[in-house]
Enzyme design. Structure first.
Site, PDB file in Angstrom:
ATOM      1  N   TYR A 129      39.821  37.724  29.775  1.00  0.00           N
ATOM      2  CA  TYR A 129      39.852  37.777  31.236  1.00  0.00           C
ATOM      3  C   TYR A 129      40.053  36.334  31.709  1.00  0.00           C
ATOM      4  O   TYR A 129      40.534  35.491  30.952  1.00  0.00           O
ATOM      5  CB  TYR A 129      38.525  38.450  31.680  1.00  0.00           C
ATOM      6  CG  TYR A 129      38.432  38.814  33.123  1.00  0.00           C
ATOM      7  CD1 TYR A 129      39.328  39.708  33.700  1.00  0.00           C
ATOM      8  CD2 TYR A 129      37.428  38.286  33.935  1.00  0.00           C
ATOM      9  CE1 TYR A 129      39.232  40.048  35.037  1.00  0.00           C
ATOM     10  CE2 TYR A 129      37.325  38.635  35.271  1.00  0.00           C
ATOM     11  CZ  TYR A 129      38.233  39.513  35.815  1.00  0.00           C
ATOM     12  OH  TYR A 129      38.131  39.844  37.138  1.00  0.00           O
ATOM     13  N   LYS A 200      41.846  43.434  32.914  1.00  0.00           N
ATOM     14  CA  LYS A 200      40.949  44.169  33.826  1.00  0.00           C
ATOM     15  C   LYS A 200      40.475  45.450  33.154  1.00  0.00           C
ATOM     16  O   LYS A 200      39.311  45.845  33.271  1.00  0.00           O
ATOM     17  CB  LYS A 200      41.679  44.500  35.133  1.00  0.00           C
ATOM     18  CG  LYS A 200      41.999  43.290  35.992  1.00  0.00           C
ATOM     19  CD  LYS A 200      40.888  42.970  36.975  1.00  0.00           C
ATOM     20  CE  LYS A 200      41.169  41.656  37.710  1.00  0.00           C
ATOM     21  NZ  LYS A 200      40.074  41.238  38.583  1.00  0.00           N
ATOM     22  N   GLU A 271      46.237  45.361  41.766  1.00  0.00           N
ATOM     23  CA  GLU A 271      45.746  44.051  41.342  1.00  0.00           C
ATOM     24  C   GLU A 271      46.841  42.999  41.451  1.00  0.00           C
ATOM     25  O   GLU A 271      47.971  43.203  40.980  1.00  0.00           O
ATOM     26  CB  GLU A 271      45.278  44.155  39.879  1.00  0.00           C
ATOM     27  CG  GLU A 271      44.462  42.985  39.398  1.00  0.00           C
ATOM     28  CD  GLU A 271      43.092  42.879  40.073  1.00  0.00           C
ATOM     29  OE1 GLU A 271      42.362  43.864  40.141  1.00  0.00           O
ATOM     30  OE2 GLU A 271      42.773  41.757  40.536  1.00  0.00           O
ATOM     31  N   ASP A 272      46.495  41.903  42.065  1.00  0.00           N
ATOM     32  CA  ASP A 272      47.354  40.720  42.104  1.00  0.00           C
ATOM     33  C   ASP A 272      48.745  40.990  42.667  1.00  0.00           C
ATOM     34  O   ASP A 272      49.764  40.558  42.113  1.00  0.00           O
ATOM     35  CB  ASP A 272      47.402  40.059  40.717  1.00  0.00           C
ATOM     36  CG  ASP A 272      46.074  39.383  40.377  1.00  0.00           C
ATOM     37  OD1 ASP A 272      45.092  39.596  41.130  1.00  0.00           O
ATOM     38  OD2 ASP A 272      45.997  38.655  39.381  1.00  0.00           O
ATOM     39  N   ASP A 294      41.668  45.632  44.444  1.00  0.00           N
ATOM     40  CA  ASP A 294      40.550  44.843  43.931  1.00  0.00           C
ATOM     41  C   ASP A 294      40.462  43.472  44.598  1.00  0.00           C
ATOM     42  O   ASP A 294      39.375  42.987  44.907  1.00  0.00           O
ATOM     43  CB  ASP A 294      40.753  44.697  42.420  1.00  0.00           C
ATOM     44  CG  ASP A 294      39.633  43.932  41.753  1.00  0.00           C
ATOM     45  OD1 ASP A 294      38.484  44.125  42.156  1.00  0.00           O
ATOM     46  OD2 ASP A 294      39.923  43.161  40.819  1.00  0.00           O
ATOM     47  N   ASP A 295      41.616  42.839  44.828  1.00  0.00           N
ATOM     48  CA  ASP A 295      41.596  41.480  45.384  1.00  0.00           C
ATOM     49  C   ASP A 295      41.081  41.475  46.817  1.00  0.00           C
ATOM     50  O   ASP A 295      40.415  40.535  47.237  1.00  0.00           O
ATOM     51  CB  ASP A 295      42.999  40.865  45.314  1.00  0.00           C
ATOM     52  CG  ASP A 295      43.455  40.761  43.878  1.00  0.00           C
ATOM     53  OD1 ASP A 295      42.838  40.007  43.114  1.00  0.00           O
ATOM     54  OD2 ASP A 295      44.394  41.496  43.504  1.00  0.00           O
TER      55      ASP A 295
HETATM   56  N1  LIG Z   1      36.873  35.163  42.244  1.00  0.00           N
HETATM   57  C1  LIG Z   1      37.469  36.320  42.471  1.00  0.00           C
HETATM   58  O1  LIG Z   1      36.905  37.405  42.206  1.00  0.00           O
HETATM   59  C2  LIG Z   1      38.824  36.349  43.062  1.00  0.00           C
HETATM   60  C3  LIG Z   1      39.549  35.213  43.207  1.00  0.00           C
HETATM   61  N2  LIG Z   1      40.791  35.256  43.755  1.00  0.00           N
HETATM   62  C4  LIG Z   1      41.538  34.013  43.806  1.00  0.00           C
HETATM   63  O2  LIG Z   1      41.782  33.662  45.145  1.00  0.00           O
HETATM   64  C5  LIG Z   1      42.978  32.934  45.213  1.00  0.00           C
HETATM   65  C6  LIG Z   1      43.796  33.453  46.379  1.00  0.00           C
HETATM   66  O3  LIG Z   1      44.143  34.798  46.188  1.00  0.00           O
HETATM   67  P1  LIG Z   1      44.932  35.573  47.353  1.00  0.00           P
HETATM   68  O4  LIG Z   1      44.149  35.554  48.603  1.00  0.00           O
HETATM   69  O5  LIG Z   1      45.318  36.888  46.845  1.00  0.00           O
HETATM   70  O6  LIG Z   1      46.211  34.635  47.485  1.00  0.00           O
HETATM   71  P2  LIG Z   1      47.224  34.488  48.655  1.00  0.00           P
HETATM   72  O7  LIG Z   1      48.407  33.814  48.101  1.00  0.00           O
HETATM   73  O8  LIG Z   1      47.387  35.805  49.340  1.00  0.00           O
HETATM   74  O9  LIG Z   1      46.504  33.503  49.686  1.00  0.00           O
HETATM   75  C7  LIG Z   1      46.321  32.132  49.496  1.00  0.00           C
HETATM   76  C8  LIG Z   1      45.918  31.524  50.827  1.00  0.00           C
HETATM   77  O10 LIG Z   1      45.532  30.179  50.607  1.00  0.00           O
HETATM   78  C9  LIG Z   1      46.111  29.363  51.621  1.00  0.00           C
HETATM   79  N3  LIG Z   1      46.279  27.996  51.131  1.00  0.00           N
HETATM   80  C10 LIG Z   1      47.229  27.524  50.281  1.00  0.00           C
HETATM   81  N4  LIG Z   1      47.082  26.196  50.130  1.00  0.00           N
HETATM   82  C11 LIG Z   1      45.998  25.840  50.852  1.00  0.00           C
HETATM   83  C12 LIG Z   1      45.357  24.620  51.105  1.00  0.00           C
HETATM   84  N5  LIG Z   1      45.781  23.485  50.537  1.00  0.00           N
HETATM   85  N6  LIG Z   1      44.281  24.611  51.919  1.00  0.00           N
HETATM   86  C13 LIG Z   1      43.843  25.737  52.493  1.00  0.00           C
HETATM   87  N7  LIG Z   1      44.419  26.947  52.297  1.00  0.00           N
HETATM   88  C14 LIG Z   1      45.486  26.990  51.493  1.00  0.00           C
HETATM   89  C15 LIG Z   1      47.434  30.028  51.934  1.00  0.00           C
HETATM   90  O11 LIG Z   1      47.897  29.625  53.211  1.00  0.00           O
HETATM   91  C16 LIG Z   1      47.024  31.487  51.871  1.00  0.00           C
HETATM   92  O12 LIG Z   1      46.503  31.860  53.125  1.00  0.00           O
HETATM   93  C17 LIG Z   1      43.655  33.052  43.855  1.00  0.00           C
HETATM   94  O13 LIG Z   1      43.492  31.859  43.144  1.00  0.00           O
HETATM   95  C18 LIG Z   1      42.888  34.142  43.158  1.00  0.00           C
HETATM   96  O14 LIG Z   1      42.788  33.917  41.779  1.00  0.00           O
HETATM   97  C19 LIG Z   1      41.348  36.420  44.202  1.00  0.00           C
HETATM   98  C20 LIG Z   1      40.675  37.591  44.068  1.00  0.00           C
HETATM   99  C21 LIG Z   1      39.374  37.646  43.438  1.00  0.00           C
HETATM  100  C1  LIG Z   2      39.659  37.763  39.782  1.00  0.00           C
HETATM  101  C2  LIG Z   2      40.877  38.197  40.413  1.00  0.00           C
HETATM  102  O1  LIG Z   2      41.069  39.380  40.634  1.00  0.00           O
HETATM  103  C3  LIG Z   2      41.862  37.235  40.803  1.00  0.00           C
HETATM  104  O2  LIG Z   2      41.641  36.040  40.647  1.00  0.00           O
HETATM  105  O3  LIG Z   2      42.906  37.657  41.282  1.00  0.00           O
HETATM  106 MG   LIG Z   3      43.061  39.812  41.088  1.00  0.00          MG
END
Ligand SMILES: NC(=O)C1=CN([C@@H]2O[C@H](COP(=O)(O)OP(=O)(O)OC[C@H]3O[C@@H](n4cnc5c(N)ncnc54)[C@H](O)[C@@H]3O)[C@@H](O)[C@H]2O)C=CC1
Ligand SMILES: CC(=O)C(=O)O
Ligand SMILES: [Mg+2]
Length: 603
Positions: A129, A200, A271-272, A294-295
Site C-alpha cells: 500500500y 486497496k 479510487e484515484d 474512497d478519496d
Molecule cells: N491520507 C489519505 O487517506 C488520503 C490522501 N489523499 C492525498 O491527497 C492528495 C490530494 O488528493 P486529491 O484531492 O484527490 O487531489 P486533487 O488533484 O483533486 O486536488 C489537489 C488540490 O491541491 C491544490 N494544490 C496544488 N498545489 C498546491 C499548493 N502548492 N498549495 C495549496 N494547494 C495546492 C490544488 O489546487 C487542488 O485543489 C493526494 O496526494 C492524495 O494522495 C487523498 C485521499 C486520501
Molecule cells: C490513500 C488514498 O486513497 C490516496 O492517497 O489517494
Molecule cells: Mg485514493
C-alpha cells in the site's frame, strides 16, 4: 451522537449460527498441474498426500509435505534475508525488492500470501500500500510480469457486457476501480495506476476479510495525458489522450452496467479519479448502484474522526468541534470531501444551517485562499469560498502563511499532493494556534508528497501538537524520554469496513448515514488514555479488529435506514433482530481467514 460505542466482544453463542468462516471443503474444477499454477488453490509443497492422489498431483511435487506453518516460516526467513542483503541500499531499491518478493508469493500461493500479510500487516502495509505502491505504479510497465485484475479500455466500447464474463470467479463482492488519472499525489499514471486497486483490495482481504476469490481490481484505460508515458514505447496502456466529456462517461456507464448485470450485489469503490470525474461519477451512480468514492468519502470519515480526536486531546468536549478553526490546504476531491462532511457534522452538532457551519473553515488551493472573488471558481469549491467581507485582513488568494498567521487555526490539514507545502515558516506559525494541542495532518501520499515530515512538524510547530500523515512516518524522539506520536490518517481505516458492512447488509446503496456511522465508530474507538498521548487512530496491527466494528456500525445503520436486504442465507429480519454485539460477531464470523481448505475436485 458521539457516545463512545465500543462493541465488547461477547459470547459467540447466538451469532455462531451466522458464521460462514468455518474451514470447509473448497470445490475446484481443475486437476494436476493446472491447480499448481492457480494461486487461488495452490498449496505448493503443502498439499497432503491424500489430496495429491485425489487431484492428480502425485509426482508433480517433491515428496515431503511441508506444513503451512513451515511454509510461512520459510517465506519469512527469505524475507529477512532479503532485508539483510539489501541493507544500505537506496530506499527505493529496498522497497521494490520487498514488493517483488511479496508479489511473487501473491502470484504463486494466495493463501500463504494473505496469511503473511494479515499476520504482519503493520510491516507489510507500507509495501503493498502507500508509499511503495506509488513507486510500483510509477514503474509498473517495467515491473509487469503477470496480469492481475481486469482492464477495460476505450477500445472495448460495446464489448464490456461480454468481457465481464471472462473473469473466472463466479462471484465478486468487492471491486476497486480507477482510471489512473490521479494516482496518490503522483498525477496521471494511466494504466499503471492498476497498482492502486490491487493494493486497496489487498487491504480489503487483510483488514475486512473479504474472500480473495471475490475481489476484482479494475483499470478503466481511457488514455493518458502523461506525455512521458505517451512517448514510452514500453507503456502498456492506450497511447492516446484521455477521453473527455460524454465519450468518457459512456465508457464508465457501460462498465457499471456490465458489472451490476453479472454481479448485482457487488460493491464498487471508485479510487484515484481526477477531481472532476470523482465528483461527477459519485453523483451519477450513488443513487443507482452500491458504490462510493474512497478519496471523497472514505478520506472524509477518517479526517473527521481525527479532528474529533484532536478536540478530545485538548481536553474539550466533542461539542467544541463547532468552535474549531480549521484550514484545509487542497481543494480537490479529498479536501472538499472532508469539508463537506465536517460542515455537515458542525451543522448537526450546533443545530445550525450548513451556511452558518462553514464559518470556521478556510480553504486554500494552489492559488491561495479561496474566496467568492475568485474567477473560474470550481463549482465544487464554491460552497466553501470565503466572502472577503467576513475575513478581515485576508484577501482572495492570500498565501497559506498569511492565513495561518491570521486565523491561528486549531487544525491544519494538507491534501494538496505537494510535498513540503507546510514549510518551516508555516509550521512555526502554528505555534500561535489558539489550540493547546494544534493538529497538523499532512495527509498527502506517498511520503515524498506529504506536506511536511513528522520530524519537522514537531521541531517547528512544537511538542504539544497532534500529528498525522497519510503515509507512515516513525514516531519522533523528542528527547528526555518523550515521544512525538505519529498517526497515520489514511482512508484504510474506513474503506474496508464501509465495503464489508455494505456487503453484509445487502444494501443496494451506500448512504451518508452509513458513512457517518463508519466515521463515528472510528472516532469512538480510541480510549481517553490513547487520545491524551496524541494517539488519534489505532495501530495498523488492530485494523482487522477495528474493521469488524466499523463494518458492524455500517451494517446497523443500513438496517436502521431500512436498506438491509440481507446477505446469503441471512435475511433482513435476522439482521434486524441482532443486537450490536451480535452484529459485530456476525461481521467477524464472516471474515475470510487464510487457511488451507481441503480441495475437492468436481468436473
Ligand atoms: N491520507 C489519505 O487517506 C488520503 C490522501 N489523499 C492525498 O491527497 C492528495 C490530494 O488528493 P486529491 O484531492 O484527490 O487531489 P486533487 O488533484 O483533486 O486536488 C489537489 C488540490 O491541491 C491544490 N494544490 C496544488 N498545489 C498546491 C499548493 N502548492 N498549495 C495549496 N494547494 C495546492 C490544488 O489546487 C487542488 O485543489 C493526494 O496526494 C492524495 O494522495 C487523498 C485521499 C486520501
Ligand atoms: C490513500 C488514498 O486513497 C490516496 O492517497 O489517494
Ligand atoms: Mg485514493
Amino acid at each position: 451522537m458521539w457516545n463512545l460505542v465500543r462493541f465488547a466482544a461477547s459470547s459467540l453463542s447466538r451469532s455462531r449460527r451466522f458464521s460462514t468462516a468455518i474451514p470447509g471443503p473448497c470445490i475446484v474444477h481443475k486437476r494436476g498441474a493446472d491447480i499448481l499454477h492457480d494461486p487461488w488453490f495452490n498449496k505448493d509443497t503443502g498439499f497432503p498426500l491424500t489430496e495429491r492422489d485425489r487431484l492428480g498431483l502425485r509426482g508433480l511435487l517433491p515428496p515431503r509435505v511441508i506444513s503451512f506453518e513451515q511454509q510461512y516460516e520459510r517465506f519469512m526467513n527469505s524475507y529477512r534475508s532479503l532485508e539483510k542483503n539489501t541493507m544500505g541500499q537506496p530506499d527505493k531499491v529496498v522497497s521494490l525488492a520487498k514488493w517483488r518478493i511479496l508479489n511473487r508469493l501473491h502470484d504463486r500461493n494466495e493463501t500463504l500470501y494473505y496469511r503473511v500479510l494479515i499476520d504482519n500487516i503493520r510491516e507489510f502495509a507500507p509495501i503493498i500500500y502507500t508509499p511503495t505502491v506509488g513507486l510500483v505504479c510509477q514503474n509498473y510497465s517495467g515491473l509487469f510480469r503477470r496480469p492481475r485484475g481486469m482492464y477495460f479500455s476505450a477500445k472495448d466500447k460495446g464489448e464490456m457486457m461480454s468481457m465481464i464474463y471472462n473473469w473466472p470467479s463466479p462471484q465478486v463482492d468487492m471491486i476497486v476501480l480507477t482510471d489512473g488519472s490521479r494516482i496518490l499525489g503522483l498525477g496521471d499514471l494511466g494504466v499503471q495506476g492498476i497498482g492502486i486497486p490491487i493494493g486497496k483490495l489487498d487491504m480489503y482481504v487483510a483488514a475486512a476479510g473479504i474472500n480473495p476469490q471475490r475481489i476484482l481490481p479494475v483499470m478503466l484505460d481511457v488514455g493518458t495525458n502523461n506525455e512521458r508515458l505517451l512517448k514510452d514505447r514500453l507503456y502498456l496502456g492506450l497511447r492516446q489522450p484521455r477521453l473527455e466529456g460524454e465519450e468518457y462517461l459512456s465508457v464508465v456507464d457501460e462498465f457499471m452496467e456490465a458489472v451490476f448485470t453479472r454481479w448485482p450485489k457487488a460493491i464498487v469503490q471508485f479510487e484515484d479519479f481526477q477531481m472532476k470525474w470523482a465528483f461527477e461519477t459519485l453523483q451519477r451512480y450513488r443513487k443507482k448502484f452500491c458504490m462510493f468514492n474512497d478519496d471523497i468519502q472514505g478520506t472524509a470519515g477518517v479526517a473527521l474522526a481525527g479532528l474529533l480526536g484532536a478536540v478530545r486531546a485538548q481536553g474539550r468536549p466533542l461539542s467544541d468541534f463547532v468552535n474549531q478553526k480549521i484550514v484545509v490546504v487542497g481543494a480537490g476531491s479529498a479536501g472538499l470531501g472532508i469539508l463537506n462532511m465536517a460542515v455537515q457534522a458542525v451543522a448537526r452538532m450546533a443545530g445550525c444551517s450548513q451556511t452558518a457551519a462553514k464559518s470556521q473553515f478556510f480553504l486554500i488551493d494552489k492559488d491561495g485562499l479561496v474566496t467568492t472573488e475568485r474567477s473560474n471558481l470550481d463549482p465544487a469549491a464554491t460552497p466553501f469560498a470565503k466572502n472577503p467581507r467576513e475575513i478581515e485582513g485576508l484577501t482572495e488568494g492570500a498565501p497559506l502563511i498569511d492565513v495561518v498567521k491570521k486565523v491561528k487555526p486549531h487544525a491544519l490539514l494538507g491534501l494538496s499532493g505537494v510535498g513540503g507545502v507546510f514549510n518551516d515558516e508555516v509550521l512555526k506559525a502554528m505555534r500561535e494556534s489558539v489550540s493547546t494541542k494544534p493538529a497538523i495532518f499532512a495527509m498527502s501520499n506517498p511520503t515524498m508528497n506529504a506536506e511536511c515530515t513528522a520530524v519537522d512538524a514537531f521541531k517547528h510547530a512544537g511538542e504539544n501538537i497532534v500529528f498525522a500523515s497519510g503515509s507512515p512516518f516513525e514516531n519522533v524522539d523528542l528527547g528526555n524520554g518523550k515521544v512525538g506520536h505519529v498517526n497515520q490518517a489514511n482512508n484504510m481505516y474506513l474503506f474496508p469496513g464501509i465495503g464489508l458492512g455494505a456487503l453484509l447488509s445487502g444494501a443496494r446503496l451506500i448512504t451518508d448515514g452509513m458513512l457517518n456511522a463508519a466515521s463515528e465508530c472510528l472516532a469512538s474507538y480510541m480510549t481517553e488514555e490513547d487520545i491524551q498521548k496524541g494517539i488519534l487512530y489505532p495501530s495498523v496491527d488492530s485494523i482487522r479488529h477495528l474493521t469488524a466494528e466499523v463494518g458492524a456500525a455500517v451494517l446497523l445503520e443500513a438496517v436502521a435506514e431500512g436498506l438491509a436486504e440481507g446477505h446469503n442465507d441471512v435475511g433482513p429480519k435476522e439482521l434486524e433482530q441482532m443486537s450490536k454485539e451480535e452484529t459485530v460477531e456476525y461481521v467477524r464470523g464472516n471474515m475470510w481467514n487464510s487457511v488451507y481448505n481441503p480441495l475437492v475436485h468436481e468436473k
